[in-house]
Write a protein that holds these residues in place. Structure first.
Motif, PDB file in Angstrom:
ATOM      1  N   TYR A 133       3.833   0.281   8.856  1.00  0.00           N
ATOM      2  CA  TYR A 133       4.671   1.093   7.979  1.00  0.00           C
ATOM      3  C   TYR A 133       3.770   1.787   6.963  1.00  0.00           C
ATOM      4  CZ  TYR A 133       4.176  -2.470   4.312  1.00  0.00           C
ATOM      5  OH  TYR A 133       3.665  -3.332   3.369  1.00  0.00           O
ATOM      6  N   ARG A 134       4.260   2.903   6.428  1.00  0.00           N
ATOM      7  CA  ARG A 134       3.551   3.634   5.394  1.00  0.00           C
ATOM      8  C   ARG A 134       4.544   4.014   4.295  1.00  0.00           C
ATOM      9  NH1 ARG A 134      -0.146   1.787   7.652  1.00  0.00           N
ATOM     10  NH2 ARG A 134      -1.912   2.821   8.685  1.00  0.00           N
ATOM     11  N   PRO A 171      10.409   8.162   1.454  1.00  0.00           N
ATOM     12  CA  PRO A 171      10.625   7.331   2.638  1.00  0.00           C
ATOM     13  C   PRO A 171       9.505   6.316   2.855  1.00  0.00           C
ATOM     14  CG  PRO A 171       9.684   9.421   3.291  1.00  0.00           C
ATOM     15  CD  PRO A 171       9.871   9.496   1.794  1.00  0.00           C
ATOM     16  N   VAL A 172       9.908   5.239   3.536  1.00  0.00           N
ATOM     17  CA  VAL A 172       8.943   4.326   4.146  1.00  0.00           C
ATOM     18  C   VAL A 172       8.935   4.691   5.629  1.00  0.00           C
ATOM     19  CG1 VAL A 172       8.344   1.944   4.664  1.00  0.00           C
ATOM     20  CG2 VAL A 172       9.455   2.505   2.489  1.00  0.00           C
ATOM     21  N   VAL A 173       7.817   5.227   6.107  1.00  0.00           N
ATOM     22  CA  VAL A 173       7.730   5.678   7.495  1.00  0.00           C
ATOM     23  C   VAL A 173       7.244   4.514   8.345  1.00  0.00           C
ATOM     24  CG1 VAL A 173       6.642   7.289   9.089  1.00  0.00           C
ATOM     25  CG2 VAL A 173       7.309   8.056   6.800  1.00  0.00           C
ATOM     26  N   VAL A 174       8.042   4.150   9.343  1.00  0.00           N
ATOM     27  CA  VAL A 174       7.756   2.967  10.159  1.00  0.00           C
ATOM     28  C   VAL A 174       7.567   3.395  11.612  1.00  0.00           C
ATOM     29  CG1 VAL A 174       8.520   0.665  10.824  1.00  0.00           C
ATOM     30  CG2 VAL A 174       9.213   1.618   8.624  1.00  0.00           C
ATOM     31  N   PRO A 195       0.828  -1.210   0.000  1.00  0.00           N
ATOM     32  CA  PRO A 195       0.000   0.000   0.000  1.00  0.00           C
ATOM     33  C   PRO A 195       0.865   1.265   0.000  1.00  0.00           C
ATOM     34  CG  PRO A 195       0.120  -0.902   2.209  1.00  0.00           C
ATOM     35  CD  PRO A 195       0.892  -1.846   1.320  1.00  0.00           C
ATOM     36  N   VAL A 196       0.452   2.232  -0.788  1.00  0.00           N
ATOM     37  CA  VAL A 196       1.132   3.523  -0.855  1.00  0.00           C
ATOM     38  C   VAL A 196       0.150   4.587  -0.377  1.00  0.00           C
ATOM     39  CG1 VAL A 196       2.327   5.171  -2.360  1.00  0.00           C
ATOM     40  CG2 VAL A 196       2.492   2.717  -2.808  1.00  0.00           C
TER      41      VAL A 196
END
Length: 896
Positions: A872-873, A864-867, A690-691
């Motif tokens: 995570y997003r 970025p992948v924000v975790v 998912p984005v």
């Protein structure tokens, strides 16, 4: 099938393959010009075989079928022929059915050449070509009496179902991608059989043998005689009667039939003709020492044509030659200075100079080789072939490779991993200092240099990379003479305190733990050593202790349960020399021991016990080299002991939809390019990634409308030509909370980027967390490389990343999390914030599967992948696709 997919399907090239008995055949597509050969093959089949193939013995029943199958069709059908020399001896054919994912398959092999694996090879190559056309299953109707055909299907190693229908079986085979174990085993058997003429020849011809002592042709003959080659040797020279006491043959045309190996030392211009003459006389393998062919297309092509025409294996050109020290062979077909040190180390090297240096250094260190192949310009025999050989070679316990280029790195990785599970493999790192990185438009591609990719390959395959030939020799000594350690806990003991400090620093630098001794061992040492001794790690016995006391201390430490390996520092003094007799002290130890002898002027040499059959102990002159060698041994033991990992089945993956999306884009953009944001989101969603949703707005009014639809704080990001990292370029405006803020943000971005601004992306704000990067770079040689590291603004500045090649296993993903310099702070027990590690692992596996299944994805950045601790997003994503010609890295074939 889309236009791009159909256009990507090209007629397969002619490839050489190895049959089960080691003979070389070739496979190529058949066309109208081959009709007569196909007809002859089928007319030559026994009546029973014709009936099995066509359910009829009447020519009228099968000639119309032959007319059809030799008509080319890049989409609906393909016919492959298998040849021995110029003779067609096998045919395999598929035709796509109404369901384009299914194709009917049939094959026939000349009865004189059955049971040699040709039918299975034809089926494997046909299946590979069918997969490129979107076929996922082969179907066939096989008479129950046709046991040989049923066995061919079973031997393919792919999932198979057979349903009985009267007198026939309805066969259905799933065309899985990958490398079934059955295929690997067949390849090993055939590869070894084809290399016997090279590595275990019964007869050798030296073409270009000379009476001059300073000629290479003379050196090869002399080396064959000096090592006591057990077969027959045939010098070839038109102007001599005898050389080194051997009767001379005037030309290759006059050689006795069926010579196994011919070593060519003739001028470059003569090589193609000599190779042709050797082939005509039945020579099975060539070692072309001559240089100067690779820069001349005519000469190189002539040599290859002769090799292919006559089914010979080829080492070189521009090589040192071949060695096998087995007492039953004693082959030294090189111009290296003798004698060759016999031992149990196998060597393959592209560089003849490296081969010579290793022979000299192994001999000086008391080590020896089992076999050596110098591949030179590597027209045919390569490192992959030697990996196959060593898998079945009981005389080789350790392998050393020096390669400057990879022809099929994914096949190399598969074979090297299989070998590393049984025997250590050492490789000299080459190409470590690239002057510039690849020109690329993503963080991952910019950082994925050839050295990074090669190191990822070595790490996953269990190969131990070293920086120099000295490191090769030192590490080989430890691996050859000592057992593997059970862990990384190293105790240092010596009679010299200062060297102990250097050793301790080297242990820490190389990731080795320095444990404390148990209380029991400390009490034992207290009774043995003077009060001035230090019982910390390193243990300092003091310089004045007698040899017997020192040896008793070593015994006590080896029995300590906290110790996995021991480094002994021994300095000779006027009253003691602790290294004397040390090999007898540690002879039966299940733990590895390395010695550093202060003042030793050689890199490494053996300390031998009194028992001649006992195990030597490696003695080094430099503590750092000794501990680096021990550390590699520890890493290898850890790799051997780790779980192997699997490529897991992942839910929520729609491969067909993803492939259709990419094909649609390439139909409209034949040269490839960057997907737009909606397409990026859809493609990732097909792999369950998912984005954060967003709306692309081309003007300020559209941006305001997007803000209203979101109904909360948003981020406004620039979509600008040539901008890689939006934050660093000032292209991200956070926390926009009202319509006026949106208008101001669009105005600010327009002023900043001017005409290059193509629009803005309006996204909802996400909860703050740790910013990571996950990316893909598709290397044209190695295939897709997955990257993981710190993300956000500083990703390139910090450069803390881990890399793995696909296919990505669950074990690979776990190891990537632990491979960063920042890993302890991010994922360790003392991490400031616990992160969703399972979510990151799942994301890595999904990205790895995307890279594996979509070779058109040239670059991918999730950054970025924000975790956080809960989820995570993926906040920002970029994907570039490019047209690609599908390549099956696991298909059984020789170098082209």
């Amino acid at each position: 099938m889309s236009a791009s997919t159909a256009g990507a399907v090209q007629t397969a090239e002619t490839v050489r393959v190895i049959l089960a008995d080691g003979r070389i055949a070739h496979i190529r597509p058949l066309g109208p010009d081959d009709r007569d050969a196909v007809l002859r093959l089928h007319h030559g089949l026994p009546e029973r075989d014709r009936y099995f193939r066509f359910f009829t013995t009447s020519p009228a029943g099968f000639e119309p079928v032959l007319d059809r199958i030799v008509q080319p069709d890049d989409v609906h059908r393909l016919t492959l022929g298998g040849f021995l020399g110029e003779e067609l001896v096998g045919v395999a054919h598929f035709e796509v059915l109404a369901d384009p994912s299914e194709a009917e398959v049939a094959l026939a092999v000349d009865h004189r050449h059955q049971a040699r694996g040709l039918g299975t090879l034809l089926l494997e190559h046909l299946a590979s070509a069918a997969r490129q056309r979107g076929v996922r299953q082969f179907v066939a109707e096989v008479l129950k009496e046709n046991a040989s055909m049923i066995q061919v299907f079973r031997d393919a190693g792919m999932p198979l179902t057979m349903r009985s229908e009267g007198s026939t079986y309805h066969v259905r085979m799933n065309l899985v991608e990958g490398y079934p174990p059955e295929v690997g085993e067949r390849e090993r058997q055939a590869g070894v059989a084809s290399l016997r003429a090279l590595l275990r020849p019964r007869s050798v011809a030296v073409v270009g043998a000379s009476r001059r002592a300073d000629a290479i042709g003379h050196a090869v003959v002399a080396n064959l005689l000096a090592e006591g080659f057990t077969g027959s040797c045939h010098p070839v020279n038109p102007r001599a009667e005898t050389i080194a006491g051997l009767r001379v043959v005037a030309s290759a045309r006059d050689l006795p039939p069926d010579v196994d190996l011919a070593v060519l030392c003739v001028p470059a211009a003569a090589v193609p003709q000599v190779a042709e003459e050797c082939g005509q006389r039945g020579v099975r393998a060539l070692a072309v020492i001559t240089a100067g062919l690779t820069g001349d297309a005519e000469l190189a092509g002539g040599l290859l044509a002769a090799v292919r025409r006559h089914g010979m294996r080829l080492v070189g050109p521009n090589c040192l030659g071949v060695i096998n020290t087995d007492p039953d062979v004693r082959l030294n077909a090189t111009f290296a200075r003798g004698p060759v040190p016999a031992g149990r180390i196998g060597v393959v090297t592209q560089s003849g100079g490296v081969g010579i240096a290793l022979l000299e250094q192994f001999a000086a260190a008391g080590l020896g080789i089992s076999n050596l192949v110098s591949t030179g310009d590597k027209y045919d025999v390569s490192g992959n072939d030697m990996l196959l050989w060593w898998l079945r070679d009981d005389s080789t316990d350790l392998a050393v490779i020096y390669v400057e280029s990879f022809g099929n790195p994914r096949k190399f990785a598969t074979l090297a991993r299989a070998l590393s599970e049984r025997k250590p493999v050492l490789a000299v790192r080459t190409g470590r200092t690239e002057a510039a990185q690849r020109a690329a438009a993503s963080h991952t591609a910019a950082a994925a240099t050839p050295a990074v990719t090669r190191d990822a390959l070595y790490g996953q395959a269990g190969i131990l990379p070293v920086e120099s030939l000295t490191d090769i020799v030192g590490t080989a000594a430890v691996l050859s003479w000592q057992p593997l350690p059970a862990g990384n806990r190293v105790m240092v003991v010596g009679n010299v305190g200062g060297i102990g400090v250097i050793a301790a620093d080297a242990c820490a630098t190389n990731g080795l733990a320095l444990p404390d001794l148990t209380d029991q061992t400390r009490r034992t040492l207290t009774t043995l050593l003077p009060s001035t001794a230090s019982l910390l790690n390193p243990v300092d016995t003091t310089a004045g202790v007698k040899d017997e006391v020192f040896h008793d201390a070593v015994r006590a430490i080896l029995h300590d349960s906290n110790v996995d390996a021991l480094v002994v520092l021994a300095a000779p003094t006027a009253v003691a020399n602790p290294a004397d007799g040390l090999a007898d002290v540690v002879a039966d130890s299940p733990k590895p021991v390395v010695v550093v002898r202060v003042g030793q002027d050689t890199v490494v040499e053996p300390l031998r016990p009194a028992d001649p059959a006992g195990r030597p102990v490696p003695a080094f002159g430099d503590p750092v080299i000794a501990i680096e060698a021990l550390a590699r041994t520890v890493r290898y033991a850890e790799w051997r002991a780790r779980p192997k990992g699997t490529v897991p089945d992942l839910p929520d993956i729609d491969i067909q939809a993803a492939r259709a999306l990419v094909a649609e884009y390439l139909d409209a953009n034949p040269d490839g390019g960057w997907l737009d944001q909606p397409s990026v989101s859809r493609l990732l969603a097909h792999f369950g990634v998912p984005v954060i949703t967003g709306v692309v707005a081309r003007d300020a009014d559209s941006a305001v409308a997007a803000f209203r639809a979101e109904g909360g704080p948003v981020v406004v990001k620039a979509i600008a030509e040539g901008v890689l990292h939006k934050s660093r370029a000032g292209g991200v405006i956070l926390g926009v909370r009202d319509e006026q803020g949106v208008l101001a943000a669009v105005s600010q971005l327009r002023q900043r980027f001017g005409p290059s601004l193509r629009g803005v992306l309006v996204q909802p704000m996400v909860e703050p967390g740790r910013e990571l990067l996950i990316g893909v770079h598709n290397d044209p040689t190695f295939g897709p490389l997955v990257a993981f590291g710190l993300g956000g603004v500083d990703t390139d500045l910090i450069g803390d990343r881990a890399y793995r090649l696909v296919p990505l296993t669950d074990r690979d993903a776990v190891e990537m999390l632990g491979s960063l310099r920042a890993s302890p702070a991010l994922f360790g027990p003392k991490a400031h914030q616990q992160l969703d590690t399972q979510g990151i692992i799942d994301l890595l596996l999904r990205v790895g599967r995307l890279a594996e299944m979509l070779p058109e994805v040239a670059e991918l950045d999730l950054n970025p992948v924000v975790v956080t601790d809960r989820y995570y997003r993926v906040v920002d994503a970029r994907i570039r696709v490019a047209p690609t010609q599908p390549v099956d890295p696991y298909l059984r074939r020789l170098r082209t």
